[in-house]
Each structure stands twice: as structure tokens, then as C-alpha cells.
Motif scaffolding. Sequence first.
Motif, short mmCIF file in Angstrom:
data_model
loop_
_atom_site.label_atom_id
_atom_site.label_comp_id
_atom_site.label_asym_id
_atom_site.label_seq_id
_atom_site.Cartn_x
_atom_site.Cartn_y
_atom_site.Cartn_z
N LEU B 229 0.81 -1.21 0.00
CA LEU B 229 0.00 0.00 0.00
C LEU B 229 0.84 1.27 0.00
O LEU B 229 0.74 2.10 -0.90
N GLU B 230 1.74 1.38 0.97
CA GLU B 230 2.38 2.67 1.22
C GLU B 230 3.16 3.20 0.02
O GLU B 230 3.02 4.37 -0.34
N VAL B 231 3.96 2.33 -0.60
CA VAL B 231 4.82 2.81 -1.69
C VAL B 231 3.95 3.38 -2.82
O VAL B 231 4.21 4.47 -3.34
N ILE B 232 2.88 2.65 -3.14
CA ILE B 232 2.02 3.11 -4.24
C ILE B 232 1.24 4.35 -3.82
O ILE B 232 1.06 5.28 -4.61
N LEU B 233 0.83 4.37 -2.59
CA LEU B 233 0.12 5.54 -2.08
C LEU B 233 0.95 6.81 -2.26
O LEU B 233 0.47 7.83 -2.74
N VAL B 234 2.22 6.71 -1.92
CA VAL B 234 3.08 7.88 -2.03
C VAL B 234 3.44 8.16 -3.48
O VAL B 234 3.45 9.31 -3.93
N LEU B 235 3.71 7.10 -4.25
CA LEU B 235 4.17 7.30 -5.62
C LEU B 235 3.09 7.86 -6.53
O LEU B 235 3.30 8.84 -7.23
N THR B 236 1.93 7.21 -6.56
CA THR B 236 0.92 7.60 -7.55
C THR B 236 -0.46 7.84 -6.95
O THR B 236 -1.31 8.39 -7.63
N ASN B 237 -0.68 7.40 -5.74
CA ASN B 237 -2.01 7.44 -5.14
C ASN B 237 -3.05 6.80 -6.06
O ASN B 237 -4.18 7.25 -6.17
N THR B 244 -2.93 2.40 -11.37
CA THR B 244 -2.13 1.77 -10.33
C THR B 244 -2.92 1.61 -9.04
O THR B 244 -2.35 1.50 -7.97
N GLU B 245 -4.24 1.62 -9.15
CA GLU B 245 -5.05 1.52 -7.93
C GLU B 245 -5.25 0.06 -7.56
O GLU B 245 -6.18 -0.59 -7.98
N ILE B 246 -4.37 -0.45 -6.73
CA ILE B 246 -4.49 -1.83 -6.27
C ILE B 246 -5.58 -1.91 -5.19
O ILE B 246 -6.00 -0.90 -4.65
N VAL B 247 -6.03 -3.14 -4.93
CA VAL B 247 -7.18 -3.32 -4.04
C VAL B 247 -6.93 -2.70 -2.65
O VAL B 247 -7.80 -2.04 -2.10
N ALA B 248 -5.71 -2.88 -2.12
CA ALA B 248 -5.43 -2.34 -0.78
C ALA B 248 -5.66 -0.84 -0.75
O ALA B 248 -6.21 -0.29 0.21
N LEU B 249 -5.26 -0.16 -1.81
CA LEU B 249 -5.43 1.28 -1.89
C LEU B 249 -6.91 1.63 -2.02
O LEU B 249 -7.40 2.58 -1.41
N ARG B 250 -7.62 0.83 -2.80
CA ARG B 250 -9.05 1.08 -2.98
C ARG B 250 -9.79 0.88 -1.65
O ARG B 250 -10.71 1.63 -1.34
N ILE B 251 -9.36 -0.10 -0.89
CA ILE B 251 -9.99 -0.33 0.42
C ILE B 251 -9.78 0.90 1.30
O ILE B 251 -10.71 1.42 1.91
N ALA B 252 -8.54 1.39 1.30
CA ALA B 252 -8.24 2.56 2.13
C ALA B 252 -9.08 3.76 1.70
O ALA B 252 -9.63 4.49 2.52
N ARG B 253 -9.21 3.93 0.38
CA ARG B 253 -9.97 5.09 -0.11
C ARG B 253 -11.46 4.92 0.18
O ARG B 253 -12.15 5.89 0.48
N ALA B 255 -12.79 3.42 2.66
CA ALA B 255 -13.04 3.69 4.07
C ALA B 255 -12.90 5.17 4.38
O ALA B 255 -13.71 5.74 5.10
N GLN B 256 -11.89 5.82 3.80
CA GLN B 256 -11.61 7.20 4.17
C GLN B 256 -12.37 8.22 3.34
O GLN B 256 -13.04 9.09 3.86
N GLU B 257 -12.25 8.10 2.01
CA GLU B 257 -12.85 9.13 1.16
C GLU B 257 -14.35 8.92 0.98
O GLU B 257 -15.12 9.85 0.99
N PHE B 258 -14.74 7.65 0.77
CA PHE B 258 -16.16 7.40 0.52
C PHE B 258 -16.91 7.18 1.82
O PHE B 258 -18.12 7.08 1.83
N GLN B 259 -16.19 7.05 2.93
CA GLN B 259 -16.81 6.86 4.23
C GLN B 259 -17.76 5.67 4.23
O GLN B 259 -18.86 5.74 4.74
N ASP B 260 -17.34 4.59 3.60
CA ASP B 260 -18.21 3.43 3.49
C ASP B 260 -17.47 2.21 4.05
O ASP B 260 -16.82 1.48 3.32
#
Lengths: 442, 305
Positions: B229-237, B244-253, B255-260
Motif C-alpha cells: 500500500l504505502e509505496v504506491i500511495l506515495v508514488l501515484t495514489n 495503479t489503484e491496487i485493491v489495498a489502496l481502494r480499500i483505504a480510499r 473507508a476514508q474518502e467514501f466513508q463506506d
Amino acid sequence: MLKRLGSGAAAAALLAGTAFANPYEPYQDTTLVVMFPAHPHYDAAIEVLDQFTEQTGIEVEVDQLQYLRMRERQTLELTKDEGDYDLISFVVFSKADYVYADQLENLAKYFMNPALADPTYDQGDLIDGYVQNIGVAGGTKGYLPGQLGSAFGVPFGSETSVLAYRRDIFEKHGIEAPETYEELLDIACRIPELEPGMGGMASRAASGHQASHAFLLHLAPLGGQVFDDNWEPIINNEAGVEAANALKTIVDCGPEGGTTFGPSEAAAAFKSGQAAMFLDSIAFAAGFEDPSESQVAGNVGYALHPMGVERASQTGGFGLAIPANAPNKEAAFLLLQWLTSKEGDKAVAMAGGNPSRFSTYADPEVQAKYPYSETFGEALKYADPDWRPIIPVWGQINSDIGTTMSQVLTEGLDPQEALDGVAERTRALMEESGYYTWQAAE
Amino acid sequence: MLANVNRATPYLFLAPAVLVMAVALLYPIGYMIWASFLDWNPSQRIGEAEFVGLRNYIYLLGDAAFRESFWVTIRFAAIVVTVEMVLGVGLALLLDRKLRGMTVLRTIFILPMMIAPIVVGLMWRYMYHPTVGTLNRMLESVGLPSAPWLSDGTWAFASIVIADIWQWTPFIFILALAALQSLPQSAMEAARIDGASGWQLIWHVKLPLMLPVLIVTALLRLIDAFKVLEVILVLTNGGPGLSTEIVALRIARTAQEFQDLGTAAAMSNLLLILLLVLTILMFGYTRLTERRAARLAAAREAEIT
């Protein structure tokens, strides 16, 4: 017995006397814990907090976070029974979430309390576009002011958009600052030809929130909106496509690597002379004029956000609010009131922050120190509080617009097709969230 | 009576471990599974969330963005693990000898692994920077056009793959090297006496003997690659677009951005199921090869006697 009564009365009189002389007295030695974003405005605010402590005896402890990270933290904090924060700064689009979940104090009871409310506060002097956008909820469409709305926050670190441009480059080639979108796009693509190696305009464009922000920035002046008055998505109409095309032109003619820019990267590109224009928040101006970080200090001109079919600059930024679970609400209100008072607002502005009051923009001292203040004051007249909807499901729509726009910018996806997709998905989401409950069945 | 106590003793000793497992592992997983059936906003407590049955899962199966990120993850994991395995094992084979300063070299080789992922992300982000980044400057200095490292979908995907390979090849390398060094010398000597060439030795003796370790190594890497997660989050988000949106990043988004939180939990469960299937397949395979080897050995023994 008599003696005791007498001393008690004397003490009461003394207390009453000091309370009148110093409304801050009962809260002395309180320590307030506040959450602020890492943002130029709040850096300035932190500088003047010492003045507040000196005047009032109230200590302030600041917790600073990256602004997009704040919501996550606040959501957790606000759900607790007893919170740790007395005052929070919230990003404008969090207003809907927090008010809807009943997590912010309605400010009416504080402004009604004579022991707390400063009679010289002058609410009318606060910039109305900001107050509507950031502070008030419960009126029209729920998130805008209206007859039955009420205030849950006070704008602090609010911003609108202005165009910053390189006066030296424009003069060299005899170009006037663009007044309309046509001129803006024309100049944006002429610069790289006139000044090889320099991009036309630096813009946010990174996938997600940034690309969405950049798109919406052009959508309002070009006459578009995300929803019509019945919550039907109209983002894919002609104005929407025009805004998407405008963004694509700007990024294509912009500095190298622009599709990964967030606001700070875009500002850095402008500061280092890689772009001739920058259309974004006024918050960046202080940085452009600081020779220690900017190579273009002194060569930057400022103009109003260019006009499409109308003038409509963005409104955004931050507001201050008291969490419903705050431990020291009254002292927190005193800090909120002090920071947004005429005195506090000017002090923060002099330290490099964004004024929230018309009087601060008109202040000769502020104008002398920051010559662009006048243009910014003018820009505020066109600030559009409804340039982006502030509803609880916005996070998801925003992200969808942002990733789709990024595909338009980097993968050559057709704007019309892209926006049709966004509109379709948005409609399904709105349907699910109950926005069409009151519509007549078709 | 005493016999009963004796029989119970092992369970008694196991009890604390089981208890810790239950609290630390089963409880959160159970919580996540329960959450995936809820329409849960982070402003609510879990008790206030509405039960929606399988709605989150049904939504995910129809969600093009999720399917896209699922494919990105699988592509990413498959590519990085394959390349890292080849490079790591290759390096181990090359460096499995007595050289002067070998200890220092090995330490240097495993340095990338020790750097915090956020720092790795930032470091590569600066190296990939379009104008001031090392990589583009290097390209320009030899007269090549600069590359859109992070600003083009395909390039961005390649960029995160490169960063991951850089960081995690050493992991495979040290495990492969350890496996190599613990191989029985007798087998190697026997092969050499039989006249095996260097390649034959690697191909027919070393690699097959290392296989059990390599399979576990690949599995560990694969599980990790699915969760990066972290490397991709910082590199490209996740950008540009969803490239480059891998599942781990989508899960984080989610939860955080969509509040779901419900949908985020459902996504985590799908990822967990996928990893479980992979693990079972891998262990099934090792079990199978072991059994075959045992059968062969038994057959051979029967032949001899």
C-alpha cells in the motif's frame, strides 16, 4: 457569622467585578487542544496564538495534520463519547458529514450568551460567500444557507481562486492578463511556443481529488454544475464537456509531468519558473512573494479568475468549529471568536494568512504589506458558494470525477463519454442515497 | 482420574495460545465479516449501522472500478513476484561462493528491504520526478527523450513495479541464499563426480532441492504483494486514472474518502478469500510433490531389497 457573610459578599463582588472587566477570567489556565491542518494560513495562525494566550491566559495546544488526512482523524474523534479536541478546523466538504451526524455545536447558543459573545464582533463584516459555504447548513438543498439554516462553523483560512501570472513574461511578449476562458486557453498554449521549456499554466491534475477540483474550478465559470435543482446529474452537458476540454488543454500545454501534480507541486512549478500562470487558491500568493522559496518573487501579477459565461471563482478552505464532544466548549468558543474577530483576523493576515473579513482586505496596513489584497478582495465578490455540492455522498462522487478526469487527461478517454459515465454512476448513487424519494414517480 | 488429568495437560498448556489467537485474530476477522454485511458510516457506531445482507458484495461485483483494481492487483502481484523470484534466486546462485568482502556485499544487498515503505515511495517519487528527477536527467544527459514515469498509465504501472522489485528482490535473495547454503554437500559432490556441468547442477540438483523453500518464499512475497500500500500511495495514489489503484489502496480510499466501511470490509474479505485460496493451492502443491517423492523413495527401496 456576620463576618463570614461579609467576606463572602466581598468575594462575590470582586468576582463579579473582574468578570466584567475580563470575560476570559473564568477560563484562565484552561488548556485548549485544537486540530489545525498543515496549511500556510494555519501556520500564520499558530504564530499569533501567543498573543491570544497573553491576552486571555488560555493556553492552546495545536495538533497539525495534512489537510486530506484530517477528516479520517476527525471522524474517529467526533464519534467518541468524550473528545480530546476543543476546537477543530474542518475542510469545507466535511461540513455535510459532521452536521448530518450531529457532531458539531450549533453556534447560536454561544452568540446568545452575553458572557461569551463579544458585542464588537461584527458578523456582517465576515465575507458572506465564505460564511455561506463553510459556516451555515440547513438551508437550501440542506448544505446552503436559507431562512432556516444556522451556523455550525466560522470561516477561517477560507479561500477563493485567482489567476497568478508572470508579469515579466507577459510584458516581454506584449500579452495582457486573460479576461475570458478563450484568452486563457489561447495564452496557455502560446507560452510554450514563445518561451521554450516553459509550460503555459500549472494546474492540479493528479488522479482523484485533485483532478476533480481542477475540473470543477472551470465548470462553474463555464456555466456548468454537477446537479440541477432536482439533484439530477447534469455534469455531462455541454458546459461539462467544455470544462473537461479546457482542463485537458491546460494540462497538455502545461509544464512537464503535470498530470501528477497536486496543488503544492503545481505551485512549486510556478515558483521555479516552469509555468507562466497558476489558477488556484489565493493561499499560495504569500509563498510566491517569498524570495527564500520562490524564484519569481516580485514578478507575479494577479488577476480575477477568468470569465466563461459568468464570473464564478471557487470557495473553499477551512472553517473552525466546536465538536459536540469537546471538553472545554466555552473557552473554545472564545478562541474561535478571537481568531475570527477583526483584531485576530488582521493579525493572522499580517502573518501571511487569508483574511475572512472584508475590513481586513480594506485595511491599509494589510494592503501595504500584501499588494495583491485589493485584487483578492475584488475576487471575493464573485466567489460562488455553490460551485461544488456539499452532501454526505460527495466523497465518492468527487473521487469518481477525479479518476475519470485523470483518464481523460492521461489515457485519451473521450470527455463526453467519460462524463456520461460519471453522470450515470452518480445518478445510481443518488438514487440509493434517497435523493429522489420526493420525486413524482415516472 | 489421573489419566484424565494427564490427557488434559497438553490442552491446558495450549489454552493461553488459543485464547490469544481467538482475541487477536478471530475477533477482528469476525468483526470484519460482520461489518461487510452492514451499511456503515464511520460517524456511526457499529451497533447503529443498518444490516444490508449481501448488498455490499453484490455492489462490488458490479462495480467496474473495483474489478479494474482487482486486475491491477493480480497483474502487479504476478509480475513482481515472477521477476523478483528470477532475480533473487539468480543472485543467490551467483553469490553462493566464497568471495572477499561477501558479508559486506550481502548487507548492502538487503538494505532496500530495511527502509520504511513511505521513505521508499518518497525516494522513488523524487527519482521519477519529470524535470529534476535522477532518472530523467540521466536519460537526457545521454540524449534520450525523458520518460513520463508517473504521468502515463502504462509507465506509472511499470514505475511501481520497478520500485517494488528494487525493494523486495533482496528478500527472495537472502532466503534463497540460506536455502542454497543448507543444501547437502553430498548430493552436490555426487552430481559433480557423475560429471554434471554447472548448469546441470543448478537445474537438476540445486533448484529441485531448494523448491520447498522457494515455494514458501514465493507465497510470502505474493501475500505481501497483494497487500502493498504505502509505496504506491506515495508514488501515484492510484493514478493516473485507475492504472495503479491496487485493491489495498481502494480499500483505504473506500473507508476514508467514501466513508463506506461496509463496502471496504467486503473488499477486504474478498482479498482475504483470494489469498486463502492461493495459500491452500500452494500448500496443496507442496503436499503433492512431497507425497510423490515419498512414493518414489519407497518404490526405489522396494527395488533394492
